[in-house]
Scaffold this motif. Structure first.
Motif, PDB file in Angstrom:
ATOM      1  N   ALA A   1      46.165  42.018  26.831  1.00 33.50           N
ATOM      2  CA  ALA A   1      46.011  42.219  25.390  1.00 33.50           C
ATOM      3  C   ALA A   1      44.654  41.766  24.862  1.00 33.50           C
ATOM      4  N   THR A   2      43.644  41.705  25.726  1.00 31.56           N
ATOM      5  CA  THR A   2      42.301  41.333  25.284  1.00 31.56           C
ATOM      6  C   THR A   2      41.777  42.355  24.278  1.00 31.56           C
ATOM      7  N   ILE A   3      41.034  41.894  23.285  1.00 26.38           N
ATOM      8  CA  ILE A   3      40.498  42.800  22.265  1.00 26.38           C
ATOM      9  C   ILE A   3      39.611  43.877  22.890  1.00 26.38           C
ATOM     10  N   VAL A   4      39.585  45.026  22.253  1.00 26.84           N
ATOM     11  CA  VAL A   4      38.724  46.134  22.678  1.00 26.84           C
ATOM     12  C   VAL A   4      37.814  46.483  21.513  1.00 26.84           C
ATOM     13  N   THR A   5      36.506  46.526  21.753  1.00 31.89           N
ATOM     14  CA  THR A   5      35.542  46.823  20.688  1.00 31.89           C
ATOM     15  C   THR A   5      34.783  48.112  21.000  1.00 31.89           C
ATOM     16  N   ASP A   6      34.323  48.775  19.948  1.00 29.86           N
ATOM     17  CA  ASP A   6      33.568  50.020  20.116  1.00 29.86           C
ATOM     18  C   ASP A   6      32.123  49.767  20.532  1.00 29.86           C
ATOM     19  N   LYS A   7      31.620  48.569  20.190  1.00 33.70           N
ATOM     20  CA  LYS A   7      30.222  48.256  20.478  1.00 33.70           C
ATOM     21  C   LYS A   7      30.134  47.000  21.334  1.00 33.70           C
ATOM     22  N   PRO A   8      29.016  46.823  22.056  1.00 33.81           N
ATOM     23  CA  PRO A   8      28.830  45.590  22.824  1.00 33.81           C
ATOM     24  C   PRO A   8      28.810  44.376  21.895  1.00 33.81           C
ATOM     25  N   ILE A   9      29.376  43.274  22.346  1.00 34.29           N
ATOM     26  CA  ILE A   9      29.380  42.047  21.551  1.00 34.29           C
ATOM     27  C   ILE A   9      28.907  40.894  22.432  1.00 34.29           C
ATOM     28  N   TYR A  10      28.629  39.751  21.786  1.00 26.21           N
ATOM     29  CA  TYR A  10      28.215  38.542  22.509  1.00 26.21           C
ATOM     30  C   TYR A  10      29.441  37.943  23.186  1.00 26.21           C
ATOM     31  N   ILE A  11      29.341  37.656  24.476  1.00 19.36           N
ATOM     32  CA  ILE A  11      30.464  37.094  25.226  1.00 19.36           C
ATOM     33  C   ILE A  11      30.016  35.840  25.967  1.00 19.36           C
ATOM     34  N   ASP A  12      30.777  34.765  25.797  1.00 12.69           N
ATOM     35  CA  ASP A  12      30.535  33.540  26.563  1.00 12.69           C
ATOM     36  C   ASP A  12      31.897  32.981  26.957  1.00 12.69           C
ATOM     37  N   ILE A  13      32.348  33.322  28.154  1.00 11.17           N
ATOM     38  CA  ILE A  13      33.640  32.859  28.651  1.00 11.17           C
ATOM     39  C   ILE A  13      33.404  32.105  29.949  1.00 11.17           C
ATOM     40  N   ARG A  14      33.841  30.865  29.993  1.00 10.19           N
ATOM     41  CA  ARG A  14      33.629  30.032  31.179  1.00 10.19           C
ATOM     42  C   ARG A  14      34.947  29.359  31.576  1.00 10.19           C
ATOM     43  N   PRO A  15      35.185  29.187  32.864  1.00  8.24           N
ATOM     44  CA  PRO A  15      36.454  28.595  33.336  1.00  8.24           C
ATOM     45  C   PRO A  15      36.451  27.076  33.262  1.00  8.24           C
ATOM     46  N   TRP A  16      36.247  26.558  32.075  1.00  9.64           N
ATOM     47  CA  TRP A  16      36.197  25.110  31.871  1.00  9.64           C
ATOM     48  C   TRP A  16      37.444  24.643  31.130  1.00  9.64           C
ATOM     49  N   GLY A  17      37.601  23.345  31.022  1.00  2.00           N
ATOM     50  CA  GLY A  17      38.823  22.802  30.453  1.00  2.00           C
ATOM     51  C   GLY A  17      38.956  22.934  28.956  1.00  2.00           C
ATOM     52  N   SER A  18      37.863  23.143  28.267  1.00  2.44           N
ATOM     53  CA  SER A  18      37.883  23.192  26.806  1.00  2.44           C
ATOM     54  C   SER A  18      36.795  24.118  26.297  1.00  2.44           C
ATOM     55  N   MET A  19      37.102  24.829  25.240  1.00  2.00           N
ATOM     56  CA  MET A  19      36.087  25.668  24.608  1.00  2.00           C
ATOM     57  C   MET A  19      34.968  24.798  24.034  1.00  2.00           C
ATOM     58  N   SER A  20      35.314  23.614  23.587  1.00  2.00           N
ATOM     59  CA  SER A  20      34.321  22.704  23.011  1.00  2.00           C
ATOM     60  C   SER A  20      33.323  22.213  24.057  1.00  2.00           C
ATOM     61  N   THR A  21      33.714  22.202  25.321  1.00  6.21           N
ATOM     62  CA  THR A  21      32.774  21.867  26.391  1.00  6.21           C
ATOM     63  C   THR A  21      31.664  22.905  26.447  1.00  6.21           C
ATOM     64  N   ILE A  22      32.029  24.170  26.265  1.00  7.89           N
ATOM     65  CA  ILE A  22      31.043  25.250  26.267  1.00  7.89           C
ATOM     66  C   ILE A  22      30.039  25.061  25.136  1.00  7.89           C
TER      67      ILE A  22
ATOM     68  N   PRO B   1      44.919  19.413  34.929  1.00  7.66           N
ATOM     69  CA  PRO B   1      44.447  20.234  36.053  1.00  7.66           C
ATOM     70  C   PRO B   1      43.313  21.187  35.698  1.00  7.66           C
ATOM     71  N   THR B   2      43.072  21.420  34.409  1.00  8.43           N
ATOM     72  CA  THR B   2      41.980  22.319  34.013  1.00  8.43           C
ATOM     73  C   THR B   2      40.643  21.603  33.921  1.00  8.43           C
ATOM     74  N   THR B   3      40.635  20.283  34.073  1.00  7.66           N
ATOM     75  CA  THR B   3      39.417  19.492  33.909  1.00  7.66           C
ATOM     76  C   THR B   3      38.386  19.847  34.977  1.00  7.66           C
ATOM     77  N   THR B   4      37.146  20.072  34.537  1.00  9.89           N
ATOM     78  CA  THR B   4      36.054  20.389  35.462  1.00  9.89           C
ATOM     79  C   THR B   4      34.972  19.312  35.368  1.00  9.89           C
ATOM     80  N   GLU B   5      34.009  19.405  36.273  1.00  6.99           N
ATOM     81  CA  GLU B   5      32.891  18.467  36.256  1.00  6.99           C
ATOM     82  C   GLU B   5      32.119  18.569  34.947  1.00  6.99           C
TER      83      GLU B   5
END
Length: 385
Positions: A156-177, A211-215
């Motif tokens: 169910a990920t969003i679908v957009t008509d135009k390219p958008i900015y994407i920053d997705i990382r497999p870290w424990g928290s969005m705030s870490t990013i 268990p999601t905690t990363t370095e």
């Protein structure tokens, strides 16, 4: 050093105790964190002073998911400061989030519905989610210009008509990013924002023990501890977890079931449907589990009302790092047995002990997804006579 020394009492005796896991991780990374911070300016700079910051996000509304939690609010606050936008909330805040906002003297972000009207030309950057089911209904997908997240890309990920900015990382928290991006842009977050980001990482990683905690989570916590001038990280974590649990005892079973519930869509050759997965994190799971009969009734009612195929409810003890799963019907029992073969069903067939599995993102949903992909299907209905 495995021990931490506190102030000397009036009798001259030093107070010493063993460091907690979070304190140990921070202590180990102090030098590396200080190296990061040494390259930052002494004061926070406006985002337009950095030519490397994507201009697409400048002036955007940063908004988290429905069933607002601390990471979605802290991430929105941090992203707004980092990129030069404004933070919004998708729903009412919980007690843990209120605690952090009050502690670091940050105003509660405005409802996204209001900002969409008052800022008709602003783009929307989603933080801490990218699933349509978790999107505030007032947000038009055509206005989405970015996603900053740490979750898996589901059906169910969003679908957009135009390219958008994407920053997705497999870290424990969005705030870490967000904290890491401040560092890579050589920008220092304000003390208050650093404190909010710190609280969010501690929340999402269960005080760096989940268990999601990363370095990167451990290193950014150490950096933020110094910038936010937090003297006792263990005391901070205990206070915010206490705030998280304080409202739970007085909530109705329906409110508990709906408090942190996310819906996931699946489609295979033998199963095409939606599964809800609600989680309650608490320092005292017995208080919640004492109402399991009421909770099971509320789960069945909520599943029918929302037309979900299945609905699970996990009670996670964030101190002992232990979970219990409530199963409101035969399909939930069947899928839980396939997903969690080491889970134990003892006295009641509707209660499963999940042991040390505590993360919806890392433990629960991946296991359910795997079972469905391997061919799990709904239990055949018994024909009525």
């Amino acid at each position: 050093m495995e021990e931490k020394e506190y102030s000397v009492g009036s009798d001259g005796i030093k107070i010493i105790r063993k460091r907690t896991e979070a304190e140990t991780q921070v202590y180990k990374r102090k030098i590396a964190a200080h190296e990061f911070i040494s390259h930052l300016p002494e004061t926070a700079e406006p985002p337009d002073a950095n030519p490397y910051i994507p201009q697409l996000l400048y002036g955007a509304i940063f908004c988290g998911h429905l069933v607002t939690d601390l990471d979605s609010i802290a991430g929105a606050v941090g992203a707004a400061e980092l990129y030069g936008g404004i933070a919004a909330r998708a729903s009412e805040i919980n007690t843990e989030t209120a605690f952090a906002l009050n502690l670091f003297n940050i105003p509660i972000p405005s409802p996204v519905e209001e900002l969409l009207v008052s800022m008709p030309d602003a783009g929307i950057c989603l933080v801490d989610h990218q699933q349509v089911s978790q999107l505030n209904k007032s947000i038009d997908v055509d206005r989405i210009i970015g996603v900053i997240d740490h979750h898996a890309l589901q059906n169910a990920t969003i679908v957009t008509d135009k390219p958008i900015y994407i920053d997705i990382r497999p870290w424990g928290s969005m705030s870490t990013i967000i904290a890491h991006t401040f560092m890579t842009f050589k920008r220092r977050p304000t003390k208050n924002t650093a404190g909010m980001l710190l609280c969010a990482i501690l929340s999402d990683t269960l005080n760096l023990q989940g268990p999601t905690t990363t370095e990167w989570d451990r290193l950014m916590v150490t950096v933020l501890v110094e910038i936010a001038d937090v003297d006792d990280i263990q005391f901070l974590a205990s206070q915010q977890f206490k705030a998280k649990s304080s409202e739970l005892a007085g909530l109705s079973s329906s409110a508990l079931v709906n408090g942190d519930q996310k819906v996931f869509s699946f489609k295979t050759a033998v199963f095409d449907g939606s599964i809800g997965f609600a989680v309650v994190e608490t320092t005292d799971d017995e208080i919640i589990l004492s109402k399991k009969e009421e909770l099971l009734i509320a789960l069945a009612h909520d599943k029918e009302e929302k037309r979900l195929d299945l609905l699970f409810f996990a009670v996670v003890n964030i101190v002992s790092l232990h979970s219990t799963l409530l199963l409101c019907g035969p399909n939930e029992i069947s899928l839980a047995e396939k997903s969690f073969p080491n889970g134990k069903i003892n006295e009641s067939p509707f209660v499963m002990d999940l042991g040390d599995l505590v993360s919806r993102k890392k433990d629960f949903i991946p296991a359910v997804t795997k079972a469905i992909k391997l061919g799990w299907t709904l239990v055949p209905k018994v024909a009525s006579t």
